[in-house]
Write a protein that holds these residues in place. Structure first.
Motif, PDB file in Angstrom:
ATOM      1  N   LYS A 109       0.840  -1.201   0.000  1.00 62.04           N
ATOM      2  CA  LYS A 109       0.000   0.000   0.000  1.00 62.04           C
ATOM      3  C   LYS A 109       0.880   1.257   0.000  1.00 62.04           C
ATOM      4  O   LYS A 109       0.605   2.222  -0.697  1.00 62.04           O
ATOM      5  N   MET A 110       1.951   1.201   0.781  1.00 58.81           N
ATOM      6  CA  MET A 110       2.886   2.329   0.838  1.00 58.81           C
ATOM      7  C   MET A 110       3.519   2.559  -0.528  1.00 58.81           C
ATOM      8  O   MET A 110       3.632   3.689  -0.994  1.00 58.81           O
ATOM      9  N   LEU A 111       3.936   1.495  -1.193  1.00 60.11           N
ATOM     10  CA  LEU A 111       4.571   1.629  -2.503  1.00 60.11           C
ATOM     11  C   LEU A 111       3.616   2.239  -3.525  1.00 60.11           C
ATOM     12  O   LEU A 111       4.020   3.063  -4.347  1.00 60.11           O
ATOM     13  N   GLN A 112       2.343   1.852  -3.473  1.00 59.20           N
ATOM     14  CA  GLN A 112       1.366   2.420  -4.406  1.00 59.20           C
ATOM     15  C   GLN A 112       1.177   3.917  -4.149  1.00 59.20           C
ATOM     16  O   GLN A 112       1.099   4.716  -5.084  1.00 59.20           O
ATOM     17  N   LEU A 113       1.131   4.296  -2.883  1.00 63.42           N
ATOM     18  CA  LEU A 113       0.989   5.714  -2.553  1.00 63.42           C
ATOM     19  C   LEU A 113       2.221   6.501  -3.009  1.00 63.42           C
ATOM     20  O   LEU A 113       2.107   7.574  -3.610  1.00 63.42           O
ATOM     21  N   LEU A 114       3.409   5.952  -2.769  1.00 68.40           N
ATOM     22  CA  LEU A 114       4.636   6.628  -3.206  1.00 68.40           C
ATOM     23  C   LEU A 114       4.674   6.765  -4.727  1.00 68.40           C
ATOM     24  O   LEU A 114       5.119   7.793  -5.253  1.00 68.40           O
ATOM     25  N   SER A 115       4.203   5.741  -5.417  1.00 71.61           N
ATOM     26  CA  SER A 115       4.162   5.801  -6.878  1.00 71.61           C
ATOM     27  C   SER A 115       3.327   6.982  -7.351  1.00 71.61           C
ATOM     28  O   SER A 115       3.701   7.701  -8.278  1.00 71.61           O
TER      29      SER A 115
ATOM     30  N   LEU B 237       7.904   1.377  -8.534  1.00 71.41           N
ATOM     31  CA  LEU B 237       7.181   1.222  -7.268  1.00 71.41           C
ATOM     32  C   LEU B 237       5.846   0.515  -7.485  1.00 71.41           C
ATOM     33  O   LEU B 237       5.443  -0.323  -6.680  1.00 71.41           O
ATOM     34  N   GLU B 238       5.188   0.859  -8.573  1.00 71.23           N
ATOM     35  CA  GLU B 238       3.924   0.191  -8.894  1.00 71.23           C
ATOM     36  C   GLU B 238       4.165  -1.308  -9.138  1.00 71.23           C
ATOM     37  O   GLU B 238       3.398  -2.152  -8.679  1.00 71.23           O
ATOM     38  N   PHE B 239       5.244  -1.619  -9.863  1.00 67.65           N
ATOM     39  CA  PHE B 239       5.589  -3.014 -10.106  1.00 67.65           C
ATOM     40  C   PHE B 239       5.854  -3.734  -8.780  1.00 67.65           C
ATOM     41  O   PHE B 239       5.353  -4.831  -8.539  1.00 67.65           O
ATOM     42  N   LEU B 240       6.649  -3.118  -7.911  1.00 69.81           N
ATOM     43  CA  LEU B 240       6.984  -3.734  -6.629  1.00 69.81           C
ATOM     44  C   LEU B 240       5.742  -3.965  -5.772  1.00 69.81           C
ATOM     45  O   LEU B 240       5.686  -4.902  -4.969  1.00 69.81           O
ATOM     46  N   ALA B 241       4.738  -3.117  -5.966  1.00 73.71           N
ATOM     47  CA  ALA B 241       3.506  -3.248  -5.180  1.00 73.71           C
ATOM     48  C   ALA B 241       2.668  -4.452  -5.611  1.00 73.71           C
ATOM     49  O   ALA B 241       1.875  -4.955  -4.827  1.00 73.71           O
ATOM     50  N   ILE B 242       2.848  -4.924  -6.852  1.00 82.67           N
ATOM     51  CA  ILE B 242       1.985  -6.013  -7.330  1.00 82.67           C
ATOM     52  C   ILE B 242       2.738  -7.286  -7.687  1.00 82.67           C
ATOM     53  O   ILE B 242       2.124  -8.331  -7.841  1.00 82.67           O
ATOM     54  N   ALA B 243       4.049  -7.216  -7.803  1.00 82.41           N
ATOM     55  CA  ALA B 243       4.818  -8.392  -8.252  1.00 82.41           C
ATOM     56  C   ALA B 243       5.069  -9.375  -7.110  1.00 82.41           C
ATOM     57  O   ALA B 243       4.949  -9.025  -5.938  1.00 82.41           O
ATOM     58  N   ASN B 244       5.455 -10.594  -7.488  1.00 86.24           N
ATOM     59  CA  ASN B 244       5.783 -11.592  -6.467  1.00 86.24           C
ATOM     60  C   ASN B 244       7.151 -11.275  -5.852  1.00 86.24           C
ATOM     61  O   ASN B 244       7.910 -10.455  -6.363  1.00 86.24           O
ATOM     62  N   GLN B 245       7.433 -11.947  -4.746  1.00 87.91           N
ATOM     63  CA  GLN B 245       8.636 -11.650  -3.969  1.00 87.91           C
ATOM     64  C   GLN B 245       9.921 -11.845  -4.773  1.00 87.91           C
ATOM     65  O   GLN B 245      10.837 -11.027  -4.689  1.00 87.91           O
ATOM     66  N   GLU B 246       9.997 -12.898  -5.556  1.00 87.99           N
ATOM     67  CA  GLU B 246      11.219 -13.171  -6.312  1.00 87.99           C
ATOM     68  C   GLU B 246      11.480 -12.073  -7.353  1.00 87.99           C
ATOM     69  O   GLU B 246      12.604 -11.598  -7.510  1.00 87.99           O
ATOM     70  N   SER B 247      10.432 -11.666  -8.051  1.00 88.88           N
ATOM     71  CA  SER B 247      10.589 -10.600  -9.043  1.00 88.88           C
ATOM     72  C   SER B 247      10.998  -9.298  -8.372  1.00 88.88           C
ATOM     73  O   SER B 247      11.824  -8.546  -8.896  1.00 88.88           O
TER      74      SER B 247
ATOM     75  N   ASN C 114      -3.846  18.138 -11.027  1.00 88.38           N
ATOM     76  CA  ASN C 114      -5.003  18.474 -10.191  1.00 88.38           C
ATOM     77  C   ASN C 114      -5.833  17.248  -9.858  1.00 88.38           C
ATOM     78  O   ASN C 114      -6.403  17.154  -8.786  1.00 88.38           O
ATOM     79  N   SER C 115      -5.871  16.276 -10.802  1.00 81.98           N
ATOM     80  CA  SER C 115      -6.731  15.113 -10.608  1.00 81.98           C
ATOM     81  C   SER C 115      -6.310  14.246  -9.416  1.00 81.98           C
ATOM     82  O   SER C 115      -7.128  13.560  -8.844  1.00 81.98           O
ATOM     83  N   TRP C 116      -4.999  14.235  -9.053  1.00 80.17           N
ATOM     84  CA  TRP C 116      -4.622  13.434  -7.886  1.00 80.17           C
ATOM     85  C   TRP C 116      -4.277  14.278  -6.680  1.00 80.17           C
ATOM     86  O   TRP C 116      -3.861  13.770  -5.661  1.00 80.17           O
ATOM     87  N   LEU C 117      -4.491  15.560  -6.759  1.00 82.50           N
ATOM     88  CA  LEU C 117      -4.180  16.423  -5.631  1.00 82.50           C
ATOM     89  C   LEU C 117      -5.357  16.567  -4.678  1.00 82.50           C
ATOM     90  O   LEU C 117      -5.678  17.654  -4.240  1.00 82.50           O
ATOM     91  N   LYS C 118      -6.011  15.486  -4.393  1.00 81.63           N
ATOM     92  CA  LYS C 118      -7.089  15.494  -3.407  1.00 81.63           C
ATOM     93  C   LYS C 118      -6.445  15.147  -2.063  1.00 81.63           C
ATOM     94  O   LYS C 118      -6.341  13.982  -1.680  1.00 81.63           O
ATOM     95  N   ILE C 119      -5.999  16.201  -1.403  1.00 82.63           N
ATOM     96  CA  ILE C 119      -5.190  16.030  -0.200  1.00 82.63           C
ATOM     97  C   ILE C 119      -5.903  15.186   0.859  1.00 82.63           C
ATOM     98  O   ILE C 119      -5.283  14.340   1.499  1.00 82.63           O
ATOM     99  N   ASP C 120      -7.200  15.387   1.024  1.00 77.31           N
ATOM    100  CA  ASP C 120      -7.914  14.621   2.054  1.00 77.31           C
ATOM    101  C   ASP C 120      -7.831  13.121   1.785  1.00 77.31           C
ATOM    102  O   ASP C 120      -7.618  12.330   2.699  1.00 77.31           O
ATOM    103  N   GLU C 121      -7.977  12.743   0.516  1.00 79.11           N
ATOM    104  CA  GLU C 121      -7.900  11.310   0.181  1.00 79.11           C
ATOM    105  C   GLU C 121      -6.482  10.775   0.366  1.00 79.11           C
ATOM    106  O   GLU C 121      -6.283   9.672   0.865  1.00 79.11           O
ATOM    107  N   LEU C 122      -5.484  11.596  -0.029  1.00 78.17           N
ATOM    108  CA  LEU C 122      -4.093  11.170   0.151  1.00 78.17           C
ATOM    109  C   LEU C 122      -3.755  11.045   1.636  1.00 78.17           C
ATOM    110  O   LEU C 122      -3.073  10.115   2.056  1.00 78.17           O
ATOM    111  N   ARG C 123      -4.266  11.988   2.440  1.00 80.96           N
ATOM    112  CA  ARG C 123      -4.026  11.903   3.890  1.00 80.96           C
ATOM    113  C   ARG C 123      -4.699  10.672   4.482  1.00 80.96           C
ATOM    114  O   ARG C 123      -4.151  10.024   5.374  1.00 80.96           O
TER     115      ARG C 123
END
Length: 188
Positions: free
Chosen positions: A12-18, A125-135, A26-35
């Motif tokens: 979840k952290m990696l997806q947020l960092l991505s 980061l998006e890849f790391l959030a969804i890939a298996n451990q070995e990858s 402007n479309s992702w600058l919804k601070i309340d949702e990011l918080r």
């Protein structure tokens, strides 16, 4: 069981960092949702760093954020989001590393449908959030030194993005080591 919960939080952290490391829109600058997303992160020091970056977002207009983003990442050879460029000044060697990354993506069953190179940090980061451990381990062996180098560059510039890179370094290394840690638990 503990490992599964920890991995879920890390992902979840990696997806947020991505999201936060992409060009500000402007479309992702919804601070309340990011918080809200950041508040769900259980690792307190890392959550605080993400909130400090969100404070920075909140106190600037989208145009100011975009200008700063471009000046930070687009016009500096030592501070850009194409991680292998920080590690491989030789274009031929870098080309091979990029091909290796694409191969790892393909082997894990994931195809990048982006126009970005496979070493673009938000994509990594998006890849790391969804890939298996070995990858994840294979990718991190290639890119971790570059992520740490970028973090050091941003620290020197006193950039607000340094907080995000600190979180990247703090969360990508444990993902690479998680399998080893899990194995170690069985030995003792």
């Amino acid at each position: 069981m503990v490992l599964e919960v920890k991995t879920m939080v890390d992902k979840k952290m990696l997806q947020l960092l991505s999201i936060l490391l992409q060009y500000p829109k402007n479309s992702w600058l919804k601070i309340d949702e990011l918080r809200q997303l950041a508040s769900e992160l259980e690792h307190l020091p890392m959550r605080e760093r993400v909130h400090s970056f969100l404070d920075y977002l909140e106190h600037n207009t989208c145009e100011e954020l975009a200008e700063f983003y471009v000046s930070t990442f687009d016009f500096s050879e030592h501070c850009n989001l194409y991680i292998t460029s920080l590690l491989c000044p030789d274009d031929q060697k870098r080309g091979q590393v990029l091909a290796d990354l694409k191969g790892i993506y393909r082997q894990s069953g994931l195809e990048a449908d982006s126009e970005e190179l496979p070493d673009y940090l938000p994509m990594l980061l998006e890849f790391l959030a969804i890939a298996n451990q070995e990858s994840c381990k294979q990718v991190l062996e290639i890119v971790n030194p570059g992520i740490e180098k970028l973090w050091q560059q941003l620290l020197e510039k006193r950039s607000p993005y340094a907080a995000l890179l600190e979180v990247c370094v703090g969360f990508t290394v444990p993902i690479a080591c998680a399998e080893t840690t899990h194995r170690g638990e069985g030995i003792s």
